[in-house]
Each structure stands twice: as structure tokens, then as C-alpha cells.
Design a protein around this motif. Structure first.
Motif, PDB file in Angstrom:
ATOM      1  N   ARG A   1       0.815  -1.271  -0.068  1.00 32.39           N
ATOM      2  CA  ARG A   1      -0.063  -0.062   0.045  1.00 32.39           C
ATOM      3  C   ARG A   1       0.749   1.232  -0.102  1.00 32.39           C
ATOM      4  O   ARG A   1       0.441   2.427  -0.282  1.00 32.39           O
ATOM      5  CB  ARG A   1      -0.875  -0.032   1.142  1.00 32.39           C
ATOM      6  N   THR A   2       1.989   1.043   0.306  1.00 32.29           N
ATOM      7  CA  THR A   2       3.018   2.116   0.437  1.00 32.29           C
ATOM      8  C   THR A   2       3.609   2.693  -1.171  1.00 32.29           C
ATOM      9  O   THR A   2       4.179   3.589  -1.169  1.00 32.29           O
ATOM     10  CB  THR A   2       4.246   2.260   1.157  1.00 32.29           C
ATOM     11  N   LEU A   3       3.413   1.628  -1.972  1.00 36.41           N
ATOM     12  CA  LEU A   3       3.749   1.996  -3.294  1.00 36.41           C
ATOM     13  C   LEU A   3       2.741   2.613  -4.134  1.00 36.41           C
ATOM     14  O   LEU A   3       1.646   2.654  -3.980  1.00 36.41           O
ATOM     15  CB  LEU A   3       4.346   0.399  -3.962  1.00 36.41           C
ATOM     16  N   PRO A   4       3.128   3.280  -5.379  1.00 35.82           N
ATOM     17  CA  PRO A   4       2.214   3.757  -6.142  1.00 35.82           C
ATOM     18  C   PRO A   4       1.194   3.122  -6.615  1.00 35.82           C
ATOM     19  O   PRO A   4       1.488   1.887  -6.983  1.00 35.82           O
ATOM     20  CB  PRO A   4       2.998   4.431  -7.285  1.00 35.82           C
ATOM     21  N   PRO A   5      -0.193   3.394  -6.540  1.00 37.98           N
ATOM     22  CA  PRO A   5      -1.158   2.434  -6.847  1.00 37.98           C
ATOM     23  C   PRO A   5      -1.006   1.908  -8.351  1.00 37.98           C
ATOM     24  O   PRO A   5      -1.557   0.916  -8.808  1.00 37.98           O
ATOM     25  CB  PRO A   5      -2.540   3.309  -6.731  1.00 37.98           C
ATOM     26  N   GLU A   6      -0.292   2.532  -9.234  1.00 35.28           N
ATOM     27  CA  GLU A   6      -0.312   2.087 -10.608  1.00 35.28           C
ATOM     28  C   GLU A   6       0.772   0.847 -10.701  1.00 35.28           C
ATOM     29  O   GLU A   6       0.976   0.143 -11.725  1.00 35.28           O
ATOM     30  CB  GLU A   6      -0.038   3.242 -11.826  1.00 35.28           C
ATOM     31  N   CYS A   7       1.560   0.616  -9.649  1.00 33.75           N
ATOM     32  CA  CYS A   7       2.600  -0.469  -9.666  1.00 33.75           C
ATOM     33  C   CYS A   7       1.906  -1.553  -9.788  1.00 33.75           C
ATOM     34  O   CYS A   7       0.943  -2.132  -9.139  1.00 33.75           O
ATOM     35  CB  CYS A   7       3.404  -0.287  -8.141  1.00 33.75           C
ATOM     36  N   PRO A   8       2.218  -2.385 -10.770  1.00 27.62           N
ATOM     37  CA  PRO A   8       1.462  -3.713 -11.014  1.00 27.62           C
ATOM     38  C   PRO A   8       1.701  -4.849  -9.933  1.00 27.62           C
ATOM     39  O   PRO A   8       2.666  -4.979  -9.294  1.00 27.62           O
ATOM     40  CB  PRO A   8       2.105  -4.390 -12.181  1.00 27.62           C
ATOM     41  N   ARG A   9       0.802  -5.599  -9.334  1.00 31.29           N
ATOM     42  CA  ARG A   9       0.831  -6.372  -8.219  1.00 31.29           C
ATOM     43  C   ARG A   9      -0.271  -7.622  -8.425  1.00 31.29           C
ATOM     44  O   ARG A   9      -1.234  -7.275  -9.045  1.00 31.29           O
ATOM     45  CB  ARG A   9       0.450  -5.678  -7.003  1.00 31.29           C
ATOM     46  N   TRP A  10      -0.068  -8.673  -7.726  1.00 33.33           N
ATOM     47  CA  TRP A  10      -0.927  -9.715  -7.793  1.00 33.33           C
ATOM     48  C   TRP A  10      -0.652 -10.448  -6.460  1.00 33.33           C
ATOM     49  O   TRP A  10       0.308 -10.550  -5.623  1.00 33.33           O
ATOM     50  CB  TRP A  10      -0.395 -10.822  -8.760  1.00 33.33           C
ATOM     51  N   PRO A  11      -2.196 -10.540  -5.955  1.00 28.94           N
ATOM     52  CA  PRO A  11      -1.864 -11.255  -4.467  1.00 28.94           C
ATOM     53  C   PRO A  11      -1.530 -12.764  -4.563  1.00 28.94           C
ATOM     54  O   PRO A  11      -1.625 -13.375  -5.645  1.00 28.94           O
ATOM     55  CB  PRO A  11      -3.661 -11.486  -4.387  1.00 28.94           C
ATOM     56  N   VAL A  12      -0.807 -13.148  -3.480  1.00 29.25           N
ATOM     57  CA  VAL A  12      -0.086 -14.405  -3.368  1.00 29.25           C
ATOM     58  C   VAL A  12      -1.025 -15.086  -2.264  1.00 29.25           C
ATOM     59  O   VAL A  12      -1.040 -14.707  -1.324  1.00 29.25           O
ATOM     60  CB  VAL A  12       1.279 -14.335  -2.915  1.00 29.25           C
TER      61      VAL A  12
ATOM     62  N   LYS B   1       2.732  -9.906  -4.797  1.00 27.35           N
ATOM     63  CA  LYS B   1       4.010  -9.857  -5.421  1.00 27.35           C
ATOM     64  C   LYS B   1       3.772  -8.735  -6.372  1.00 27.35           C
ATOM     65  O   LYS B   1       2.747  -8.314  -7.044  1.00 27.35           O
ATOM     66  CB  LYS B   1       3.785 -11.157  -6.609  1.00 27.35           C
ATOM     67  N   ILE B   2       5.137  -7.958  -6.304  1.00 26.06           N
ATOM     68  CA  ILE B   2       5.249  -6.712  -6.941  1.00 26.06           C
ATOM     69  C   ILE B   2       6.097  -6.773  -8.227  1.00 26.06           C
ATOM     70  O   ILE B   2       7.080  -7.573  -8.304  1.00 26.06           O
ATOM     71  CB  ILE B   2       5.661  -5.791  -6.005  1.00 26.06           C
ATOM     72  N   SER B   3       5.917  -6.182  -9.251  1.00 25.76           N
ATOM     73  CA  SER B   3       6.564  -6.182 -10.470  1.00 25.76           C
ATOM     74  C   SER B   3       7.876  -5.474 -10.216  1.00 25.76           C
ATOM     75  O   SER B   3       8.087  -4.106 -10.256  1.00 25.76           O
ATOM     76  CB  SER B   3       5.800  -5.355 -11.704  1.00 25.76           C
ATOM     77  N   ALA B   4       9.067  -6.387 -10.317  1.00 24.73           N
ATOM     78  CA  ALA B   4      10.270  -5.580 -10.282  1.00 24.73           C
ATOM     79  C   ALA B   4      10.687  -4.919 -11.580  1.00 24.73           C
ATOM     80  O   ALA B   4      11.273  -3.497 -11.185  1.00 24.73           O
ATOM     81  CB  ALA B   4      11.435  -6.879 -10.083  1.00 24.73           C
ATOM     82  N   ALA B   5      10.251  -4.957 -12.710  1.00 23.18           N
ATOM     83  CA  ALA B   5      10.308  -4.413 -13.720  1.00 23.18           C
ATOM     84  C   ALA B   5       9.930  -3.057 -13.810  1.00 23.18           C
ATOM     85  O   ALA B   5      10.509  -2.087 -14.274  1.00 23.18           O
ATOM     86  CB  ALA B   5       9.960  -4.986 -15.182  1.00 23.18           C
TER      87      ALA B   5
END
Length: 378
Positions: free
Chosen positions: A263-274, A304-308
Motif C-alpha cells: 500500500r506504500t507503493l504507487p497504486p499504478e505499480c502492478p501487483r498480484w495477490p499471493v 507480488k510486485i513487478s520488479a520491472a
């Protein structure tokens, strides 16, 4: 014994780095592989097993030990465990993508989204390889392996391998050693026998990558062809003529973080629930049981957060390189560190450290390397 003249590891790894070892064995059969490993372990010297060399980042110095090249191959179809399923046993040195091509041609589903991943079958469980929502853990039944401590061969169920996100008990993560020092000889997979017709594609991540809606139906061959095209567009299919593929694939792992950190990352950062691991069995000692079963403890799933995405939004665009360096980010994919021609391991490591520092400064997260590092410090 299959001893050969040692070759520089730079000729055997897709990142094209690494010195020449003292000794080298090339094992083309299961027995040759077992004999080479036992002799190497009897010497008590450093050792390294190399299959496709696609998940190794090796330092510039000469390797003071023995390298065993795994060149075994072969696929055996076993009796089906139940209707609609198929078992295949594959030798460790078999090319992974060749196995995927075989399963698609046979109408067997379960690994088609992992088309184009370089490397050998024996390396797949070590890394628990995956792509577009498919992971090896979903189809792996067991492995046959040989343990360094005893030199004995055994069959180990997948449940005992500690398979997780790009990890297993067999993987030596950066800064640590493997929990179990062993080498895989063969792998057995349980696949769905779906034939060559069309079917709905399971998994939102794969559907999104392929541009499919939930109601779309396609064949296994269609999925494979489109996954290969998608990977090729990112420079993730090996091509000697394309420097963007002179890499170890994704150099940094997609980060697994808590929901609160995400939640501290920008909302547009791709993420997937694990999905969290759930133990369906609750054991209550009889002496402590009073007729009430406690409610399960709720927990938020990890993310899971997109490292790219993190790399690019830390200001490091595709193709980025440090001044006078022969190492650079791929021009097609920000997650791949590439050797643009004659780059040393030191140059690649310098770039990797710079990327880690920028991402940590921008987002407070330290990216972890995905390849196995040998003689290299980050």
C-alpha cells in the motif's frame, strides 16, 4: 569417466561470463552423471553442475574446482495415474523448451505457458520455474536425485522439495547455501490430457498476457505460439544474433511483500495477490480439547510486485548502461541485465548493484537476484 578439456564458463552460460575450471566432465547418460558426481564429491573440492547455463552468473576468475555438464536426454511416458491425466518422466539434461514442445504436440496441458524458458529440465525444480501464472510446482510429482552427503540415489516427492516462489531446498540463494545439497537426475510431471481442441485458458495472468477474455477458447498450440512470440518481443528467447538475449532472463525476482507494504507503493505499480499457505489440518491434543475448535487465524495475503516496474520507475529505462560499461539493461525488458559484447562479470555486478541502490532509494525495497551467483558479490 566422461572427462573433457575444460571450457571457459563464458562459453557455457547465457550471460557469457566465467573463467575456466580445473576439471570438467560431460555426462551424456544417467550412469555417467552419477559416476562424475561421485568422483567429484570424493575429491572434496568445489563443484558446479551446468545444464543450459541460463540461470548462472559466474565471476571472472578461473573456477577452482570441477564442473559437471549435464547432457542427458529422453522422455518416457508412464501409465496414466487416472483418467484424463498423463505422467511423463524426463531426464535432467533434456532441453526444457523441447519438453514443452513435446507435451503440446501430445495434447498434454500444464506447462505450455512456460514455453521458451531456456535451460534444462533438471534445473526447473531447483528454481521452481514459472511464467504467466504457471509454476512447475503445479505439475511436479517427484524427482530422482543423488545426494552429495551419501552419494545415494533416491526418489523424492515434490512435497519434500520446499517449492516456493523461485525457490526450493535445492537452490543456493545469494548469501546462503542450499538446504539440501543434491543433483536432480530426472523429473516426473503429472499433466492433463486435453488433446488438440480448444479450451478456456485458466489463470487471469496468462489470459491478460495473451489478450484473452475469460470466455475465449484456444488450443495448446495457440498458447505456445503466442507465449513464444510474447517472450521473443521481450528478448526472452535465446538468439545468438540478439544481444538482448545474452542474459540470465529476469535478473531480479518480482518482490513478495506484505499487503501493508504494498500500500506504500504507487497504486499504478502492478501487483498480484499471493495466496497464503493454508494448513487444512488442526491438531488439538486430547487433554486440551474442551469441545470447541478455535476459529482459524485470519491473515492478509502477501502481494507480488513487478520488479520491472520498480526499475523503470526508479528512472532506469530499457537500454540503460553505466558510462563505458559493456553491460546494460535489455532494450526490450527492464528486468534483464545483458552482456552487450565482452562484458565482464564485474561490469554486470556493478550495474546490478546500481539498480538495487536506485530501487531501494525510491521505493524502500531491495531487489534480490534470481540467478545463482558463483564467485560474484553484489
Amino acid at each position: 569417466m566422461p572427462a573433457i578439456e575444460p571450457l571457459p564458463l563464458a562459453r557455457l552460460t547465457t550471460l557469457r561470463t566465467g573463467g575456466t575450471p580445473e576439471r570438467m566432465f560431460e555426462a551424456r547418460s544417467r550412469d555417467e552423471l552419477i559416476d562424475a558426481l561421485r568422483e567429484t564429491w570424493d575429491r572434496g573440492e568445489p563443484w558446479l553442475v551446468v545444464g543450459g547455463g541460463s540461470n548462472l552468473f559466474v565471476g571472472d576468475d578461473e573456477y577452482d574446482g570441477t564442473v559437471v555438464l549435464v547432457r542427458t536426454s529422453g522422455i518416457q511416458r508412464l501409465p496414466a495415474p487416472r483418467p484424463g491425466r498423463a505422467l511423463v518422466r524426463v531426464e535432467a539434461g533434456h532441453d526444457w523448451d523441447a519438453l514443452v514442445a513435446y507435451t503440446v504436440a501430445e495434447g498434454l496441458a500444464g506447462i505450455e505457458a512456460m514455453s521458451g524458458i531456456p535451460g534444462t529440465v533438471g534445473a526447473a525444480p531447483v528454481q521452481n520455474i514459472g511464467a504467466y501464472g504457471q509454476e512447475l510446482v503445479q505439475t511436479l510429482v517427484e524427482v530422482e536425485l543423488i545426494d552429495e552427503s551419501t552419494g545415494e540415489v533416491s526418489v523424492v516427492p515434490a512435497a519434500e522439495l520446499g517449492l516456493g516462489f523461485r525457490t526450493s531446498v535445492l537452490k543456493a540463494h545469494y548469501g546462503s547455501v542450499a538446504a539440501r545439497s543434491a543433483v536432480i537426475l530426472s523429473v516426473t510431471l503429472d499433466l492433463a490430457d486435453v488433446g488438440h481442441g480448444e479450451f478456456p485458458v485458466a489463470g487471469e495472468q496468462l489470459r491478460r498476457a495473451l489478450g484473452l477474455d475469460a470466455a475465449a477458447t484456444v488450443s495448446l498450440a495457440w498458447v505456445r505460439d503466442h507465449v513464444l512470440a510474447t517472450r521473443a518481443a521481450k528478448g526472452m528467447v535465446l538468439d545468438d544474433a540478439d544481444p538482448d538475449t545474452h542474459s540470465a532472463g529476469s535478473f531480479f525476482q518480482n518482490a513478495i511483500v506484505s499487503e501493508s507494504f504494498a500500500r506504500t507503493l504507487p497504486p499504478e505499480c502492478p501487483r498480484w495477490p499471493v495466496a497464503p499457505d493454508i494448513d487444512p489440518v488442526t491438531v488439538i491434543p486430547l487433554s486440551a480439547y474442551h469441545g470447541v475448535v478455535p476459529a482459524p487465524v485470519g491473515s492478509s495475503p502477501d502481494v507480488k510486485i513487478s520488479a520491472a516496474w520498480l526499475i523503470e520507475h526508479a528512472g532506469l529505462r530499457r537500454g540503460f548502461r553505466l558510462p563505458r560499461s559493456r553491460a546494460a539493461l535489455s532494450s526490450k525488458h527492464a528486468l534483464a541485465l545483458t552482456n552487450r559484447g565482452g562484458a565482464s562479470a564485474a561490469e554486470l555486478a556493478e550495474l546490478a548493484r546500481f539498480i538495487q541502490g536506485r530501487v531501494a532509494s525510491e521505493f524502500g525495497l531491495i531487489l534480490q537476484p534470481e540467478p545463482v551467483l558463483v564467485g560474484v558479490e553484489l
